[in-house]
Design a protein around this motif. Structure first.
Motif: not given
Length: 419
Positions: A172-181, A228-237, A252-260
C-alpha cells in the motif's frame, strides 16, 4: 575475460567506487579514472595504492577528460578498451556519457538522474525527460544501461522490489527515509556536490500519492521517525530520483521520500535561498562579470570529500513498507546503517559517499559476471535484488529487516527460509 572499467568523476563517490573496484580488480581488469581535473584522479589513484586496496597487481590509470565532449569520451572508452563505464561525475554528464557508451557498446552505470544546468525540477516522471528516451536505442544496440545504482536511488529501489516480491501480496505504501545522524564539525557543508545537492531542494517537492503526482514545497511536511541505531529523528518530505521510476514500475499507490535536516541546515539554506544564492540563473556583477550564484556558493563551501577525516556518527537509510500478506496487515523496515568513522578507516571516505559508491561498484561486478548484463536500459527495481543485496553485504553495506520490534540481517532471514 575480465572487462576493463572506466570511472568518470573524481569526487567523493568516485573515490569510493575506485577503492571498491580495486578490491575486486581480479574480476574487473584494468581500472581507469577520468575527470576534467587530472590531479584529482591522480589523488584517487595514490589513495588506492596507499590503502592497499588493489586485490592483485593491475592497471590503475588517471586521465584528463571533459565528459561533456561525447567524441572525447568515446575515444577514451576505445583507448582503454573499457567494457563498463561508471558515471559518478556531475548529473549534467549523464546523457553525454550514455551516448558515448551507445557508440562503443560499453555498459553504462550512473548513480543519479540527469539534469540540465539551466533547469531545476522538470515535470515528473523525471526519467522520461531524458534517460528513458534512449531505452529503444539501448535495446537495439544491446547496451546494458543501469540507472541510479547508488543508495538512494539504487539500494532503496532494490529494497522496494524485494518487499513487493518476497514480503507482501499487496503493497500500500513505501516511505523511503534517509537520515544522516553524523557530525562533520564544519559551520555548514553539503555531503555531495553543493551545486547538485542544493538543486534537489529548491524546486517543487513531488511525491507519488494516491497513484498520482502530488506537489508540495520544501520543508512543508515534517515527520518524526523512530529508527534503528540512530533513534528518533525528524525528516521532511522531499522530492527524489527513485520516486520517478518506482512509481512507474511498481503497483504501489503511495511512494514518498523523507530526508533528515537539522534546524541549522534549514536556517542557512533558507537565508541562502532568500538571498538568491541558490539560483542556477546567471547574474551580472557591477564589474560586468557574469556569474551563476550557485556556482559561486559551490566555490566557497567545503569540498564534500574534505569532510571525511572529522566525520563521526552514523547514517540510517531504508524503506518503511506497509501492505498485506496472507490476508493480514504487515509492516517492515528494510534498511542499512553505515558508520562515518568506519568508512574513513577503510578507504578514507565519509559514509554518505560510501553508501553511494559501494552499490555502483557492486552493480559493475554484477554486469561483469553476467547477472545484470541485460542488454537494455533498466532501473534497479527492474533487476533481481537478492544478488545485489547479498554482494553489498560482503562489500560493507549489510541489509537489515525490522519487523514487530525485531531486527535481523537479511542474510539470516534468507538462511532461515532456505532451511
Amino acid at each position: 575475460m575480465t572487462p576493463n572499467l572506466l570511472i568518470i568523476g573524481a569526487g567523493g563517490v568516485a573515490h569510493v567506487v575506485a577503492h571498491k573496484c580495486a578490491q575486486h580488480n581480479d574480476r574487473l581488469g584494468e581500472i581507469h579514472i577520468a575527470s576534467r581535473t587530472l590531479e584529482k584522479c591522480q589523488a584517487i589513484v595514490a589513495s588506492v595504492h596507499t590503502k592497499g586496496s588493489l586485490r592483485q597487481p593491475g592497471v590503475l590509470h588517471a586521465h584528463a577528460l571533459d565528459a561533456m565532449d561525447i567524441d572525447a569520451t568515446e575515444a577514451l572508452i576505445r583507448e582503454t578498451a573499457a567494457r563498463i563505464v561508471i558515471n559518478v561525475g556531475s548529473a549534467f554528464l549523464n546523457m553525454s556519457v550514455l551516448e558515448a557508451c551507445l557508440r562503443t557498446g560499453a555498459a553504462y552505470l550512473d548513480t543519479a538522474i540527469h539534469e540540465e544546468p539551466d533547469r531545476v525540477c522538470e515535470a515528473p516522471p523525471w526519467y522520461a525527460n531524458h534517460e528513458w528516451k534512449r531505452r529503444e536505442a539501448c535495446a537495439a544496440a544491446g547496451v546494458t544501461a543501469i540507472l541510479g545504482a547508488g543508495f538512494d536511488p539504487g539500494v532503496v529501489n532494490a529494497y522496494a522490489r524485494l518487499a513487493c516480491d518476497d514480503y507482501f501480496d499487496r503493497v500500500d505504501s513505501i516511505d523511503i527515509v534517509d537520515i544522516n545522524a553524523g557530525k562533520h564539525g564544519r559551520y555548514f557543508a553539503t555531503n555531495f556536490d553543493p551545486e547538485v545537492n542544493f538543486r534537489e531542494f529548491t524546486g517543487t517537492v513531488w511525491s507519488w500519492q494516491g497513484g498520482q503526482w502530488t506537489a508540495a514545497q520544501m520543508f512543508e511536511y515534517r515527520k518524526e521517525w523512530d529508527l534503528p541505531v540512530v533513534g528518533r529523528q525528524s525528516a521532511y518530505l522531499t522530492g527524489h530520483d527513485e520516486l520517478h521510476s518506482l512509481s512507474q514500475h511498481l503497483d504501489v499507490p503511495d511512494i514518498r521520500f523523507w530526508m533528515g535536516f537539522g534546524e541549522h541546515y534549514i536556517n542557512v539554506f533558507t537565508v541562502l535561498k532568500n538571498l538568491g544564492m541558490l539560483s542556477e540563473q546567471p547574474v551580472r556583477t557591477a564589474e560586468g562579470q557574469e556569474v551563476v550564484p550557485l556556482k559561486v556558493l559551490k566555490a566557497v563551501l567545503p569540498d564534500p570529500a574534505s569532510l571525511a577525516p572529522t566525520y563521526a556518527g552514523k547514517t540510517c537509510i531504508g524503506n518503511l513498507v506497509r501492505g498485506e500478506k496472507d490476508g493480514r496487515a504487515r509492516e517492515i523496515f528494510v534498511y542499512n546503517v553505515c558508520d562515518h568513522a568506519d568508512s574513513y578507516r577503510e578507504i578514507g571516505s565519509q559514509a554518505i559517499s560510501y553508501t553511494a559508491g559501494v552499490p555502483a561498484a557492486a552493480a559493475a561486478l554484477l554486469i561483469a559476471d553476467g547477472t545484470w548484463r541485460v542488454g537494455r536500459m533498466a532501473n534497479i527495481e527492474q533487476l533481481p535484488p537478492r544478488p545485489f543485496l547479498s554482494l553489498l553485504a560482503s562489500m560493507g553495506l549489510e541489509t537489515w529487516v525490522r519487523e514487530d520490534g525485531r531486527d535481523m540481517p537479511l542474510a539470516a532471514l534468507a538462511d532461515s527460509v532456505d532451511a
